[in-house]
Structure formats: C-alpha cells, structure tokens
Design a protein around this motif. Sequence first.
Motif, mmCIF file in Angstrom:
data_model
loop_
_atom_site.group_PDB
_atom_site.id
_atom_site.type_symbol
_atom_site.label_atom_id
_atom_site.label_comp_id
_atom_site.label_asym_id
_atom_site.label_seq_id
_atom_site.Cartn_x
_atom_site.Cartn_y
_atom_site.Cartn_z
ATOM 1 N N ALA A 157 17.008 12.860 3.849
ATOM 2 C CA ALA A 157 16.465 12.496 5.156
ATOM 3 C C ALA A 157 15.550 11.297 4.947
ATOM 4 O O ALA A 157 15.155 10.983 3.821
ATOM 5 C CB ALA A 157 15.686 13.666 5.767
ATOM 6 N N GLY A 158 15.234 10.629 6.053
ATOM 7 C CA GLY A 158 14.320 9.505 5.969
ATOM 8 C C GLY A 158 12.945 9.955 5.481
ATOM 9 O O GLY A 158 12.507 11.072 5.750
ATOM 10 N N VAL A 159 12.258 9.076 4.756
ATOM 11 C CA VAL A 159 10.925 9.363 4.232
ATOM 12 C C VAL A 159 9.931 8.470 4.961
ATOM 13 O O VAL A 159 10.120 7.248 5.031
ATOM 14 C CB VAL A 159 10.843 9.114 2.713
ATOM 15 N N LEU A 160 8.869 9.060 5.503
ATOM 16 C CA LEU A 160 7.848 8.311 6.226
ATOM 17 C C LEU A 160 6.628 8.108 5.348
ATOM 18 O O LEU A 160 6.272 8.968 4.527
ATOM 19 C CB LEU A 160 7.451 9.042 7.505
ATOM 20 N N ALA A 161 5.968 6.977 5.498
ATOM 21 C CA ALA A 161 4.795 6.643 4.692
ATOM 22 C C ALA A 161 3.625 7.538 5.081
ATOM 23 O O ALA A 161 3.220 7.573 6.245
ATOM 24 C CB ALA A 161 4.425 5.181 4.870
ATOM 25 N N ALA A 162 3.078 8.261 4.109
ATOM 26 C CA ALA A 162 1.888 9.065 4.356
ATOM 27 C C ALA A 162 0.642 8.196 4.403
ATOM 28 O O ALA A 162 -0.375 8.583 4.970
ATOM 29 C CB ALA A 162 1.742 10.131 3.264
ATOM 30 N N ARG A 163 0.743 7.010 3.811
ATOM 31 C CA ARG A 163 -0.400 6.103 3.745
ATOM 32 C C ARG A 163 0.104 4.670 3.824
ATOM 33 O O ARG A 163 1.210 4.369 3.373
ATOM 34 C CB ARG A 163 -1.142 6.312 2.419
ATOM 35 N N ALA A 164 -0.680 3.795 4.427
ATOM 36 C CA ALA A 164 -0.284 2.399 4.525
ATOM 37 C C ALA A 164 -0.330 1.738 3.154
ATOM 38 O O ALA A 164 -1.057 2.165 2.257
ATOM 39 C CB ALA A 164 -1.202 1.653 5.487
ATOM 40 N N ASN A 165 0.442 0.680 2.991
ATOM 41 C CA ASN A 165 0.392 -0.121 1.776
ATOM 42 C C ASN A 165 0.268 -1.595 2.167
ATOM 43 O O ASN A 165 1.169 -2.129 2.825
ATOM 44 C CB ASN A 165 1.646 0.072 0.926
ATOM 45 N N PRO A 166 -0.836 -2.252 1.799
ATOM 46 C CA PRO A 166 -2.023 -1.657 1.173
ATOM 47 C C PRO A 166 -2.797 -0.808 2.165
ATOM 48 O O PRO A 166 -2.745 -1.059 3.363
ATOM 49 C CB PRO A 166 -2.829 -2.876 0.721
ATOM 50 N N PRO A 167 -3.549 0.190 1.651
ATOM 51 C CA PRO A 167 -4.259 1.090 2.569
ATOM 52 C C PRO A 167 -5.429 0.418 3.276
ATOM 53 O O PRO A 167 -5.798 0.824 4.375
ATOM 54 C CB PRO A 167 -4.727 2.217 1.654
ATOM 55 N N LEU A 168 -6.019 -0.599 2.644
ATOM 56 C CA LEU A 168 -7.151 -1.323 3.221
ATOM 57 C C LEU A 168 -6.928 -2.818 3.016
ATOM 58 O O LEU A 168 -6.202 -3.225 2.102
ATOM 59 C CB LEU A 168 -8.463 -0.910 2.547
ATOM 60 N N PRO A 169 -7.566 -3.674 3.826
ATOM 61 C CA PRO A 169 -7.494 -5.107 3.548
ATOM 62 C C PRO A 169 -8.045 -5.388 2.153
ATOM 63 O O PRO A 169 -9.037 -4.776 1.737
ATOM 64 C CB PRO A 169 -8.384 -5.728 4.634
ATOM 65 N N ASN A 170 -7.398 -6.281 1.423
ATOM 66 C CA ASN A 170 -7.880 -6.569 0.070
ATOM 67 C C ASN A 170 -7.664 -8.032 -0.271
ATOM 68 O O ASN A 170 -6.987 -8.770 0.466
ATOM 69 C CB ASN A 170 -7.204 -5.651 -0.955
ATOM 70 N N THR A 171 -8.222 -8.442 -1.389
ATOM 71 C CA THR A 171 -8.145 -9.834 -1.801
ATOM 72 C C THR A 171 -6.975 -10.052 -2.746
ATOM 73 O O THR A 171 -6.687 -9.203 -3.598
ATOM 74 C CB THR A 171 -9.452 -10.294 -2.469
ATOM 75 N N ALA A 172 -6.322 -11.201 -2.603
ATOM 76 C CA ALA A 172 -5.171 -11.534 -3.441
ATOM 77 C C ALA A 172 -5.562 -12.341 -4.664
ATOM 78 O O ALA A 172 -4.716 -12.598 -5.527
ATOM 79 C CB ALA A 172 -4.143 -12.313 -2.619
ATOM 80 N N VAL A 173 -6.835 -12.769 -4.756
ATOM 81 C CA VAL A 173 -7.266 -13.640 -5.852
ATOM 82 C C VAL A 173 -8.676 -13.263 -6.284
ATOM 83 O O VAL A 173 -9.389 -12.538 -5.588
ATOM 84 C CB VAL A 173 -7.247 -15.128 -5.427
ATOM 85 N N ASP A 174 -9.092 -13.782 -7.439
ATOM 86 C CA ASP A 174 -10.498 -13.753 -7.834
ATOM 87 C C ASP A 174 -11.207 -14.880 -7.104
ATOM 88 O O ASP A 174 -10.725 -16.023 -7.093
ATOM 89 C CB ASP A 174 -10.654 -13.961 -9.343
ATOM 90 N N GLY A 175 -12.319 -14.578 -6.483
ATOM 91 C CA GLY A 175 -13.020 -15.634 -5.768
ATOM 92 C C GLY A 175 -14.237 -15.121 -5.038
ATOM 93 O O GLY A 175 -14.910 -14.182 -5.503
ATOM 94 N N TYR A 176 -14.480 -15.684 -3.852
ATOM 95 C CA TYR A 176 -15.667 -15.338 -3.070
ATOM 96 C C TYR A 176 -15.233 -15.111 -1.622
ATOM 97 O O TYR A 176 -14.497 -15.917 -1.050
ATOM 98 C CB TYR A 176 -16.722 -16.442 -3.172
ATOM 99 N N GLY A 177 -15.709 -14.007 -1.050
ATOM 100 C CA GLY A 177 -15.302 -13.633 0.285
ATOM 101 C C GLY A 177 -16.411 -13.798 1.293
ATOM 102 O O GLY A 177 -17.599 -13.649 0.990
ATOM 103 N N PHE A 178 -16.024 -14.085 2.528
ATOM 104 C CA PHE A 178 -16.965 -14.243 3.628
ATOM 105 C C PHE A 178 -16.201 -14.026 4.927
ATOM 106 O O PHE A 178 -14.988 -13.747 4.917
ATOM 107 C CB PHE A 178 -17.625 -15.627 3.591
#
Length: 707
Positions: A346-367
């Motif tokens: 049967a179809g499988v539904l996501a129990a959790r979003a991917n990614p679950p939270l907003p995140n950074t794609a690089v090393d750096g500085y956020g604002f």
Amino acid sequence: MTGFQSFLTVDWSAASTRGPTRPKKDAIWLGIVRNGEPAEPEYCRDRHSAEARIASIIREEQAAGRRLLVGFDFPFGYPRGFARRVTGSDDPLDLWDWFEARITDHPDSTNNRFDIAEEMNAIFEGAGPFWGKSHKDRWPGIPYRKEGIRYDVVSERRSCDLKSGASSSCFQLFYNPTVGSQILMGLPVLARLRRLAGVAVWPFTDWQEAPVVLAEIWPGLIEPAVRTALATAPAGSIRDAVQVTALSRALSALGAPELQAMLEEYPDEACEEAWILGAGHAARLSELAATDRDVPPLRNDCFALPPGVHWTPVDEALDHLKRNLTPVTPVRRVPVGEATGRITAAGVLAARANPPLPNTAVDGYGFAGGLPEGLHRLPLATGRAAAGDAPGVLTPGHALRVLTGAALPAGIDTVVLQEDVRITDGHVVLHGPVKAGANTRKAGEDIKAGAQVLAGGLRIGPAEAALLAATGTREVQVHDPLRVAVLSTGAELVEAGETAADGQIFDANRPMLLELIRRCDHTGVDMGRVGDNRAELRARLDEASRRADVILTSGGASAGDEDHVSALLQETGTMQLWRIAVKPGRPLALGMWNGVPVFGLPGNPVAAMVCALIFARPALSVMAGGRWSGPQGFMVPAAFSKKKKSGRTEYLRARIRDGAAEVFASEGSGRISGLSWAEGLVELPPGAATITPGVQVRYIPFSGFGL
C-alpha cells in the motif's frame, strides 16, 4: 456472549433519485462476511429496499445462530450539546426518534431533508449550523456556503472525527462529502432497525450480550488498502463495492479479544456523540483489509485465451497476463529496517516532513530577510547553530554563526556563505545584494508530512529505504517474498557434475532459472528434476504447490507423447497450451496445480530463457505484489544482415559493439553459448523485414530485464 461470526458493512446514500437497475457508484452497497468468507457485495437501488434487505440479513443471521455486527458509514450522533438544543434531551436515541417522526422518504427517493435541516437551523441563532443545498434560491434558512457560520454553541466536528482524521462535518448537506444528508436519511432507518428483536446500538445501549450490534464505521480508515485493491481490480470495479467487502473482512480478521478491546475503547463524550469503530487503529484495519484482499486465489481460467486464437501474438499474450494476474503473496507490516528488498502493499505516507525544520545548506551566517546593494554591518550574536541543535531565537537585526544542516533559529531565513563575510569588532560585514531565503532549505521542501512517500507495488531499494527513514516511517506494509519453485523434466537429464551416458545431457535450465529468479529478487525453491514418469511428476508438483507460490517447469510443455507437464495439467482441467508467435519458443503450458499457477516453459535452454524473460518475469512481478514491468530497450543501428519473414516476433542474442548491435552467429536454439556471449536481445517485430547494417533495431540489454 462470544465474538461475532458475521460482519455487515453498509455504504449509505442520501440520493434524491432511485438508482438504476444496473449497479452504480455512489449508491447503497452491502458487504457481508460470514465465518471469514466474504459474499458478493449487494447493490440496493434505494433506501427502502436497503432497509428491507438489512432487516432480512439480521433475521437470517439470528436464525443461523451467528452473532452479527452491522457497520454504517455515517455518524450515529452529533457534536455534544446538539441533541439537547433540538429535543431537550442529551440522549442521542431521542434525536433518532425525532428524525424518524419528521423525515419523509418516498419510494422514488424524493425526501424532505432540507426542510428538516431548515427547521433545525431556526433553533440556533445566526447562520447554520447546517449548510449546503441543491438549489441556491430555496430553503432560505440554509446557507448555500459555509462562510459566516460560527460553531460556538456546538462544535463543527465530533471528537471521533478529529481522532480518526475525518474531514467531513455532520452539518454539510450538499457538495461531496454529503455526510450531513446521509445522517438525516440514515438515522430514521436506524431508529426502526434498533427496535428489531435482539438489536443493540454501540455505544448507546447495552451491546455486550446482544446478538446483533449496530455500530458506526468509516471506510476512510482503510483507504490505503482500498486504493491498492482498486489498482488491481478488474476494469469497471465500483469503489463502494470494493470497500464494503474490504472493511467487513478487516473486522472479521480481528481476533475476538482485539475487536472487544476496540469496542470498549471510547471516551465519555461518545455516549452522546457516538464513536467510529476502530478510530485510532487505521493502520491495523488497513493491514488486515490488505492481507485478506491481496491473497485471493487466482481464477482457474486466468490463463484462458479467447476462443479461436491459435497463434497468439506476443503483445496479446503479454496483455492477457497483465489483465488477469493478481498478487498471490501474503501482506504483513514489518519494521522499516526489515523492509528493504520487499514490495510495498500500500502507499506509504510521510510521518514527518523532510526536512522537518528550515535549515541551512552551507556554513555561514544567518539573519532575517534579504539585503540591498551596499556594505552592511550586523551585530554578531553569541553562540552558533549546528546540526542537531534545537533551534533557538535570534535577536532582530543580528546575525548568527550557522553550520551546514543546522535547524534555523526563529528570526533567521537567509544565510550568507562564510567566504563572503568579514568578522570585525563583533560584527558581520558583507556586501549586498543578498536574496531573502538564500542558502536555506524550507521545511518539507522535499516531502511534506502526510504526503505519499512511496506508492504501492514498489520494491524498496537503498534510495527508498533512505526516504522512509528520513520521513519518520516506523513500519511498512509489504508483501512476503514470492516463492518460485523450479522443476526440470525429461529422462535425458542428469545433474551437472554427474556422469552422463550416451543420449543424456546435463540439466542447464534449472541453474539458469534459479539464478534468474534470484536476480529478480524472488525466492527460488529448487525442486530438482524428474524423468518421464507421470506419477513421480505428480508427486513433485504436489510438493512444489505446498512449498511455493508459483511453479516454473521446463520441458514437457508441448503436446507430444512424453510431454507429461501439459498432460498432467490437462487432467486437472486448468491447462492452457499457448502457441505463441515467438522465436525461439512458441509453446507455453500454463495452468493451476492445487491452486498454484504453473508456467510450463520449453525444454530448450535458449527458448526457456527467452520465454522466462519475456513472459514469466513480468508475470512474477505482478504475482509478487509489484507492477507489470516491460523490458527497457532502445533503438540502435544494426551491425548485421537478416531477412525476416512475417508472422513471429523474434529475439536474437545480441550485444553492442562500437555503438551498433551485433548478433550471435547462429540462431540455433541449442546454442547455449550464445546466451553467455550475448549481453541482451534484439527484438524484431512480427512483420516482414529486411535488416541491413545501419537499420535501426530495438536492443534490450539484459539489465533492461532487471538482471
């Protein structure tokens, strides 16, 4: 009182017209299972005939001494407080009687439900709570749309609706799903049925010892199983008919203690609002519905070609198999770590979003936000955000050190690479412009929670395993591996490595077919070889039918004196000898032995290999619970010459060299060395053709067969 022996599921309708004689969707359907055996679903043209039939079933089951659970797919009650506002009583059964006294339902299915809804709306201040109607200019007391209705006196949905994830409301009378109208037209029927001898209503009355129990059910609890069943059902199958039987089977498959626990599991408000049987147990019920559905025996005539067919074209033979075969393997729920290599049931539904939270794609500085052109200085906050840290909160106007994969703290939606900034006097200095949202990943941008991760019928490989893990899947509903028995026949055969006498040959088919089965991710069952002894062959087929889901034989599949496979299948009354317009190959003996499908392949190794790849391989995929998978090929120039007659599809052992397909020097079916020499097959269509170097031909690499 013991458990239930019979289960009846009713799919109700509030239609204002009587249904046609021919069964249709969105009508009333009854699905009954007695002692674990499902009957054909019954179609009812109108509510009057449905009520009469349900009452008849109740009497029949009581007379037979079988305890009956009857499930109806509409709410038995309204949100708390509604019954008191209408009847002055909290007892939901008083509301049933109130409806019975007012609802008129004529034999042609015309009724006064909108009039009664308008009468109830007048009891409440403001608009609603009932809304939706068939005519915008009629029943002024019923809003045409829901806008402006405040559900402050009574809730819009019941506790069990929220628990089970049902999106429909008791107060919606029109526009699908018309649950509100189903209740108005269903509760008067229930009011009459509950007065029959021996009938109780769960959870409103004392049901524990009752011979017949009426209960509210919701087919949405088994939706994954219903979708999968429809995907494999014969063309023209009606969804309502499929789901009533599936839900009755799921309830029947529950053990008595498990069903008893579900019946005893409801909150206090259910005594007024009612409760959906199985709410909170959707996965379990869907598993049981899928398990019962996905292990039906194949029909004895599943291989029968239309009368008058003598030499069957390859495409027609493949289409026939595709339309008539179904899964034959049991379904079970396994931990995600054990699911790799298995086929989803049967179809499988996501129990959790991917990614679950907003995140950074690089090393750096956020604002926060983007920056315009020019030089910018942002105060650098203390600390940092790294992968695995719980997100904090950033002071507005500041920047924070962030590392790749870190969940973004509140106040950060943009990241700049560390190579593009300077750190000076506790400030981050950078040049704009910087686009808002740069170098970040949004929550759920890959997969949102609740979205379908995998469809049914897919084999779970490394990539699928990663996706299931990333989206929080704990268990997966999968098919058991397909067990394929392989049996060689013929007095001339000896085992490889033994001494062969004059006139004998080594058995090459069995190791070839067992390896093909392994490469297709099925489980091979080696049944050895049998000489031209019909009694011994019968015994070996009996054993194979006990140990495997499918049987592949080689040799003895034509119509000669020593073709014992086809002769034995003929004796069972389920043998079909397919004369296929294919080279190499032609005869295939197909049939059933003790309910297990048998593919009788040619004895010649080259023909056995080609027929196994072209016909058996996609058929085994379907019977394993997967999808029909035609071979993946592509057009290439020929590096050979051939003049082909019309009439048969031909497969030539081939390989690619210098961008063109060259073929084995001999087309002789006994040249096994050509199979090893080849890296694939060239497929020539059934029409006449003259192939010369440079002409485009279809080449199917062995990898295109999944090998």
